[in-house]
Design an enzyme around this catalytic site. Structure first.
Site: not given
Length: 447
Positions: A245, A249, A253, A256
């Site tokens: 993570f 980017g 999206g 969750c």
């Protein structure tokens, strides 16, 4: 065990297949007619690697079936445990809508003989206590047991989780859960339902925070031409942080993180608790798709009118077909409003669905036709077809001076080096600079 799972969305169908594979007799309960018809025909209604093959195998063994009627199937042969995996979508204020959970609990409460009940849907802290006020008879056989599935590895995450969280008022359901999940070797966190609910929200919020942190670092690296990929590689090698993570980017999206961060913020506000970190996480994510438009204006001029733009990929991730919170849903309408023409390509989205999702954009069936004559190509999904494309041919068909905006930092250096175009990634400006650097693992898909 005989197991029913109410709700055959992403979590429900994954759990149904995984538990059937373990040897349980599983019935997936689904009320939506089209989804039920697909399941009864042996087709998975969600996109997840390996799920279709495993669903077919589970049906062949006779351990997996589907129905719309929980009460009737329970009367015929009672279930030992009922899992609830229905949706908790955000309402207009951002609060989680628990109406489906309320309905499912009422159904389970009416079953005789009474099964154990396990709620896996994501609900705000304190929800279990409020929900069971109407069904006090469920209290001693109730467990809140959140899921922690990653899109792209959901089946493995179900059968080999990093941890199992169980919220209970009575320890009576624990033997049921141990038998249900088999010989899991992961740590078990056994606590109260409200604490388990907070664990789920805190986990997803932290993952969202890591993504927004990476994107804020990308903004810092863009101005002085620092190397954001190397920065995240160096940061992620710290075992206290990890690479997952930390890929820059266009924001989180998936299905969750957007709804869960909004729901937790709403829950906190209702209790008068300030959440500046959470608020900043949401704010950074909300602004992130706008970076593409900013980059296009820098490269093509402040006015995008008259500029043909090709958007390559509209899914948030190749392995997820959930488009509800994909950055494309925000970005493409903005480009349609400003630019001369927007072409959209995605190998997993049909032309008719594309027209419905993005009115005014022109669907394209292949990469070459999408970029032909375009001043800019915007990569929003890391499709192999785009990563491995012959970019020398694609660049030759674009209108000069062409620009490629890599919204996932996923393109390979050798595909762009020396080509007549300008490369812009998220957090870097260097032509041919892309993707996870050598030695850095690709971040795990979103929770």
């Amino acid at each position: 065990m005989r197991v029913a799972i109410i709700g055959q969305g992403y979590v429900g169908v994954t759990g149904a297949v995984a538990l059937a594979r373990q040897g349980h007799q599983v019935t997936g309960i689904e009320r939506e007619p089209a989804r039920l018809a697909a399941l009864e025909a042996g087709r998975t209604p969600v996109s997840e690697p390996g799920l279709q093959d495993e669903l077919s195998l589970a049906r062949e063994t006779g351990r997996l079936s589907f129905s719309s009627d929980l009460a009737h199937s329970h009367l015929r042969q009672p279930y030992d445990v009922v899992l609830i995996t229905v949706g908790t979508p955000p309402g207009e204020t951002g609060a989680a809508d628990l109406s489906q959970v309320t309905s499912a609990l009422a159904e389970v409460a009416a079953l005789l003989p009474p099964p154990a009940v396990v709620l896996k849907s994501t609900v705000p802290p304190g929800s279990s206590a409020r929900l069971l006020q109407a069904h006090p008879q469920l209290r001693d056989r109730y467990a809140y047991n959140p899921e922690f599935l990653n899109q792209g590895s959901a089946l493995d995450d179900w059968t080999a989780p990093a941890r199992t969280v169980v919220g209970l008022w009575s320890r009576d359901p624990l033997p049921v859960l141990h038998e249900l999940y088999g010989a899991l070797t992961c740590p078990w966190v056994v606590t109260t339902p409200d604490t388990a609910e907070m664990i789920k929200y805190a986990s997803n919020t932290f993952l969202a925070m890591k993504i927004s942190f990476a994107n804020e670092c990308a903004r810092l690296c863009a101005a002085p031409d620092l190397d954001i990929d190397k920065v995240m590689q160096g940061v992620g090698l710290d075992p206290r942080i990890g690479h997952a993570f930390l890929q820059p980017g266009l924001g989180f999206g998936d299905s969750c993180l957007p709804k869960d961060t909004a729901a937790l913020a709403h829950w906190a506000a209702g209790r008068g608790v300030d959440t500046p970190l959470l608020d900043a996480t949401i704010a950074v994510n909300r602004a992130q798709p706008g970076l593409v438009r900013d980059v296009l204006r820098e490269e093509l001029g402040e006015q995008l009118a008259g500029c043909d733009i090709a958007v390559l990929g509209v899914r948030y991730e190749p392995w997820s077909d959930d488009l509800r919170a994909a950055p494309s849903r925000v970005l493409i309408p903005r480009l349609v409003a400003e630019a001369g023409a927007v072409r959209v390509w995605d190998p997993a989205v049909g032309a008719e669905q594309m027209r419905q999702l993005f009115p005014g954009a022109r669907p394209c069936t292949d990469l070459k036709s999408a970029v032909r004559g375009a001043r800019a190509a915007v990569v929003l999904t890391e499709w192999p077809e785009a990563i491995e494309a012959d970019w020398s041919l694609l660049a030759a068909g674009m209108a000069p001076p062409a620009v490629v905006v890599d919204g996932k930092n996923c393109l390979l250096p050798e595909r762009l080096a020396g080509l007549p175009l300008t490369y812009r990634g998220i957090g870097n400006r260097l032509p041919g600079r892309v993707g996870a650097p050598a030695g850095a693992p690709r971040p795990a898909p979103s929770a």
